[in-house]
Write a protein that holds these residues in place. Structure first.
Motif, PDB file in Angstrom:
ATOM      1  N   ALA A  10       0.699  -1.324   0.182  1.00 27.70           N
ATOM      2  CA  ALA A  10       0.034  -0.306   0.371  1.00 27.70           C
ATOM      3  C   ALA A  10       0.861   1.199   0.235  1.00 27.70           C
ATOM      4  O   ALA A  10       0.161   1.989  -0.937  1.00 27.70           O
ATOM      5  N   HIS A  15      -2.552   5.516  -6.635  1.00 19.90           N
ATOM      6  CA  HIS A  15      -3.715   5.339  -6.779  1.00 19.90           C
ATOM      7  C   HIS A  15      -4.678   5.930  -7.980  1.00 19.90           C
ATOM      8  O   HIS A  15      -4.312   7.299  -7.886  1.00 19.90           O
ATOM      9  N   GLU A  33     -11.033   6.351  -1.383  1.00 24.47           N
ATOM     10  CA  GLU A  33     -11.136   4.664  -1.107  1.00 24.47           C
ATOM     11  C   GLU A  33      -9.212   5.044  -0.932  1.00 24.47           C
ATOM     12  O   GLU A  33      -8.586   4.064  -0.301  1.00 24.47           O
ATOM     13  N   LEU A  37      -7.271   2.665   1.784  1.00 24.41           N
ATOM     14  CA  LEU A  37      -7.309   1.566   1.643  1.00 24.41           C
ATOM     15  C   LEU A  37      -5.133   1.185   2.240  1.00 24.41           C
ATOM     16  O   LEU A  37      -4.274   0.706   2.512  1.00 24.41           O
ATOM     17  N   ARG A 211      -7.739  -1.705  -4.820  1.00 21.98           N
ATOM     18  CA  ARG A 211      -8.211  -2.678  -3.525  1.00 21.98           C
ATOM     19  C   ARG A 211      -8.391  -4.330  -4.204  1.00 21.98           C
ATOM     20  O   ARG A 211      -7.679  -4.711  -3.204  1.00 21.98           O
TER      21      ARG A 211
END
Length: 219
Positions: A10, A15, A33, A37, A211
């Motif tokens: 992560a 993203h 999101e 995450l 995700r």
């Protein structure tokens, strides 16, 4: 994959939402999101800036996705993005120049963007590795380092030749030798793919399916 934790992955993720039909609501959902995450950064189109995303690095693109923009246009686009809050800029090289072996043109293109943003932003150089020979990948990575880039990056995710591969990532990582970061992006849809690219030398991942990918790693 057992050696790579979900949190570790992560913290490597940009993203990403670069769809041409993205709306402000889509960007807001991306930010939400990203926070859920625990990713490192979000990456959005420059026209969507500024973006309010406390706690997240904001990245954008320049000369995207073709790279067939004048260097001064790429520089101006990158400069404006930084003024609007972008901390990182992923620029696309002129892939045709690289394919033609004109690495001086590639060097000059990257320098133009580096000079436009100065030291105010991290500069990542998208080389479209799937469209290049191994020799061209090496030469473009050398040009990126000479020009003062901070990262080399495999792909836009929009080129018909394809996206990231472990082979290209390893070649890029071996060329820059840890002096620059290596971002893998384009077509990464599973934890197995992500793990392979990290093992090959990727230090950052550009993902639109973050995700989905993260769910395959142990927490």
């Amino acid at each position: 994959m057992a050696q790579i934790s979900r949190r570790d992955v992560a913290e490597m993720i940009d993203h990403t939402l670069l769809s041409p039909d993205a709306t402000p609501a889509d960007v807001a959902a991306l930010v939400d999101e990203a926070r859920q995450l625990g990713v490192y950064a979000i990456c959005v189109s420059p026209s969507m800036l500024p973006v309010r995303a406390p706690g997240l690095v904001v990245a954008t693109v320049a000369g995207f996705p073709s790279g067939k923009h004048h260097s001064l246009v790429k520089g101006a686009e990158a400069r404006l993005a930084v003024e609007q809050g972008a901390a990182e800029v992923d620029m696309v090289i002129d892939v045709g120049a690289a394919r033609a072996g004109d690495y001086n043109a590639v060097l000059a293109d990257i320098i133009a963007v580096r000079e436009a943003v100065g030291d105010r932003a991290v500069l990542k150089v998208i080389i479209e590795s799937a469209a290049l020979t191994d020799e061209a990948i090496v030469e473009v990575c050398r040009a990126a380092e000479r020009a003062g880039a901070d990262f080399v990056k495999t792909s836009t995710g929009f080129h018909p030749a394809g996206g990231a591969s472990a082979h290209a990532v390893k070649l890029m990582a071996d060329t820059v030798g840890g002096r620059l970061g290596v971002k893998a992006s384009g077509g990464i849809r599973s934890a197995a793919q992500a793990a392979e690219l990290i093992t090959a030398g990727a230090t950052r991942l550009g993902l639109s399916r973050s995700r989905e990918v993260l769910e395959g790693f142990p927490s």
